[in-house]
Design a protein around this motif. Structure first.
Motif, mmCIF file in Angstrom:
data_model
loop_
_atom_site.group_PDB
_atom_site.id
_atom_site.type_symbol
_atom_site.label_atom_id
_atom_site.label_comp_id
_atom_site.label_asym_id
_atom_site.label_seq_id
_atom_site.Cartn_x
_atom_site.Cartn_y
_atom_site.Cartn_z
ATOM 1 N N THR A 152 0.742 -1.166 -0.032
ATOM 2 C CA THR A 152 0.021 -0.272 -0.044
ATOM 3 C C THR A 152 0.748 1.072 0.177
ATOM 4 N N LYS A 180 -4.245 7.468 3.841
ATOM 5 C CA LYS A 180 -6.340 8.055 3.205
ATOM 6 C C LYS A 180 -6.441 9.405 4.138
ATOM 7 N N LEU A 233 -6.352 0.688 10.510
ATOM 8 C CA LEU A 233 -6.860 -0.145 9.034
ATOM 9 C C LEU A 233 -6.610 -1.624 9.213
ATOM 10 N N GLU A 235 -5.841 -5.681 0.072
ATOM 11 C CA GLU A 235 -5.565 -4.016 -0.494
ATOM 12 C C GLU A 235 -5.348 -3.515 1.141
ATOM 13 N N ALA A 284 -7.812 -1.251 3.999
ATOM 14 C CA ALA A 284 -7.974 0.094 3.865
ATOM 15 C C ALA A 284 -8.404 0.269 5.608
ATOM 16 N N PRO A 287 -13.774 -0.245 7.396
ATOM 17 C CA PRO A 287 -14.825 -0.535 7.584
ATOM 18 C C PRO A 287 -15.673 0.183 8.499
#
Length: 128
Positions: free
Chosen positions: A6, A75, A102, A110, A112, A115
């Motif tokens: 990443t 991000k 994360l 990946e 991310a 969520p």
């Protein structure tokens, strides 16, 4: 699952005039620390704070420099940590990933933001 890489941005918070560096990091939930190669330590003008005796995957031990602080960005997440100076690629371990909340998604290989908390990093701190 295979390897998961990443993009993260690394910055020296003690030297705000230095340009942050975007790196391709190997995300490894089985590793603990952020690891960076020597050339990133030099580029970010990071100060050696200590040395750490690290046990490698083959069972051997190696004394490596520990530098910091380092500001990480991924991000909408920001974190701060120290880093072991070793290897030829940045490695994002469990401590900085947990700090920024994360997750690694095995199916898509990946990294991310969690969520379950997409807008702000969450953590658990319980009073004893």
């Amino acid at each position: 699952m295979g390897l998961v890489n990443t993009k993260i941005i690394l910055k020296n918070p003690r030297k705000p005039d230095l340009t942050p560096i975007e790196v391709d990091a190997l995300a490894d939930t089985g590793s603990v620390h952020l690891c960076i190669p020597e050339h990133l330590k030099i580029q970010l003008e990071l100060e050696e704070i200590d040395k750490k005796d690290v046990t490698l995957a083959d069972g051997s031990e190696k004394l490596v420099p520990y530098v910091g602080p380092i500001e990480l960005k991924f991000k909408n997440r920001t974190g701060f940590c120290g880093a072991l100076v070793m290897g030829d690629q940045a490695l994002l371990g469990a401590i900085p990933m947990e700090d920024m909340d994360l997750v690694v998604i095995p199916k898509t290989r990946e990294v991310a933001v969690n969520p379950l908390s997409p807008n702000i990093a969450t953590s658990i701190a319980k009073k004893l």
